[in-house]
Design an enzyme around this catalytic site. Structure first.
Site, short mmCIF file in Angstrom:
data_model
loop_
_atom_site.label_atom_id
_atom_site.label_comp_id
_atom_site.label_asym_id
_atom_site.label_seq_id
_atom_site.Cartn_x
_atom_site.Cartn_y
_atom_site.Cartn_z
N GLU A 1 36.98 29.68 41.37
CA GLU A 1 38.45 29.59 41.49
C GLU A 1 38.88 29.53 42.96
O GLU A 1 38.08 29.78 43.87
CB GLU A 1 39.13 30.77 40.80
N LYS B 1 40.42 45.39 37.71
CA LYS B 1 40.79 46.51 38.58
C LYS B 1 41.73 47.45 37.86
O LYS B 1 42.51 47.02 37.01
CB LYS B 1 41.60 45.98 39.76
N1 PSU Z 1 42.36 40.02 40.59
C1 PSU Z 1 41.51 40.18 41.63
N2 PSU Z 1 41.40 39.20 42.57
C2 PSU Z 1 42.10 38.03 42.47
C3 PSU Z 1 42.98 37.87 41.36
C4 PSU Z 1 43.07 38.87 40.45
O1 PSU Z 1 40.87 41.21 41.72
O2 PSU Z 1 41.99 37.17 43.35
C5 PSU Z 1 43.70 36.58 41.20
C6 PSU Z 1 42.93 35.64 40.26
O3 PSU Z 1 43.12 34.31 40.70
C7 PSU Z 1 43.65 35.86 38.94
C8 PSU Z 1 45.06 36.03 39.40
O4 PSU Z 1 43.52 34.78 38.04
O5 PSU Z 1 44.96 36.81 40.59
C9 PSU Z 1 45.91 36.71 38.35
O6 PSU Z 1 47.24 36.73 38.78
P1 PSU Z 1 48.37 37.31 37.81
O7 PSU Z 1 48.07 38.79 37.69
O8 PSU Z 1 49.65 37.04 38.53
O9 PSU Z 1 48.25 36.59 36.52
#
Ligand code: PSU
Ligand code: MN
Length: 304
Positions: free
Chosen positions: A26, A160
């Site tokens: 990603e 997390k």
């Molecule tokens: N959690 C992490 N590192 C990240 C992300 C999430 O520990 O880089 C990033 C990933 O790209 C994930 C996105 O798909 O955040 C999710 O964002 P949201 O919670 O806004 O859906």
């Protein structure tokens, strides 16, 4: 309606044509997950780890309006250094493309483009999930929705505790997404090897995981798989220390009214600052570990 085909780099196109193993990566982690230059160094290191384990890396992103699988060094550098790049989940892709913008793709958008490119496995650090307090905010990551409708296996280090892990596991169950821990009974919590919750399943070899992928896809549930790979022992953080740090970052986000798509990037950045960079070091170690496992699964998947 014809399906969009992302632009493949020559290396990725050749590998897919020949049926060789490919691992999707990603790019929101580059644009919104880590500070420069650690983001660029990590992106390059993770690609090298995939290669060292016998697969071809395909970093996925939108570059000036084009969906790409497989980036060259200049494209990675531009993503890593440019401010104001879009954070795109699946739903944001079309508009970013119309506007000819560049975007880091989240887990959901990367899964979507990986599927369209014909890539079945994807490595990342952490997956989005159900945020704490979702019972009032409804903040549930689109990553979970996409896992419920796309044939991609996502290798992560769990989620997390910025998230409500119990609720995240519940939604994955509702979405019919198997949660498979690698060589562990416990579902990992990113910085630590256990979240305090059991994973639904445990598999101990890349070959078994690849076999489960083949069977799961052939059942045509239409869903992906969550492969949870605990952080290496020597990189894991002290649970009490990281819990406290996360609690502080979450309280700050609350107090400052930070919500919606800005929330996860804010929390990641604050946790890095509040931990004196320790969270970033752990993050880099676990994503390399995930890339290695994903590559080994990809090798077994095309061989099996
Ligand atoms: N959690 C992490 N590192 C990240 C992300 C999430 O520990 O880089 C990033 C990933 O790209 C994930 C996105 O798909 O955040 C999710 O964002 P949201 O919670 O806004 O859906
Ligand atoms: Mn959200």
């Amino acid at each position: 309606m014809s399906m969009l085909k992302p632009d493949l780099s020559p290396e990725v196109a050749e590998a897919l044509d020949a049926g060789r193993p490919v691992v999707a990566l990603e790019s929101t982690i580059i644009t919104h997950g880590m500070p420069y230059p650690a983001n660029l160094e990590t992106a390059l290191a993770v690609e090298a780890v995939v290669r060292a384990n016998g697969a071809v890396p395909a970093t996925i992103a939108v570059i000036e309006g084009r969906a790409k699988a497989g980036l060259d060094q200049a494209q990675l550098e531009a993503l890593a250094q440019t401010r104001g790049v879009v954070k795109a989940s699946s739903r944001d892709l079309a508009v970013a493309m119309v506007q000819k913008r560049s975007a880091g793709t989240t887990v959901s958008a990367t899964m979507r483009l990986a599927e369209l490119a014909g890539i079945r496995i994807f490595a990342t650090g952490g997956v989005g999930g159900v945020h704490r307090g979702a019972e009032s905010t409804f903040d549930i990551s689109a990553d979970l929705t996409e896992l419920g409708r796309t044939h991609t296996a996502v290798v992560s280090a769990g989620v997390k505790s910025i998230l409500d892990i119990a609720k995240t596991l519940e939604v994955l169950e509702t979405q019919r997404v198997p949660v498979i821990a690698y060589q562990s009974d416990d579902f990992p919590a990113f910085f630590t090897r256990s979240s305090g919750f059991k994973a639904d399943h445990r598999l101990d070899t890349p070959e078994d995981i690849a076999a489960a992928m083949h069977l799961h896809y052939s059942l045509d549930c239409g869903t992906g798989l969550m492969i949870a790979n605990p952080i290496p022992v020597d990189a894991a953080l002290d649970p009490a220390f990281i819990d406290e740090t996360i609690a502080e970052a979450v309280a700050e986000a609350d107090a400052r009214g930070i919500t919606r798509k800005a929330l996860t990037p804010f929390l990641l950045q604050r946790i890095n600052e509040l931990s004196g960079g320790r969270s970033l070091t752990a993050n880099i170690a676990l994503i390399r570990n995930n890339a290695a496992l994903a590559a080994r699964i990809a090798v077994a998947y095309v061989g099996g």
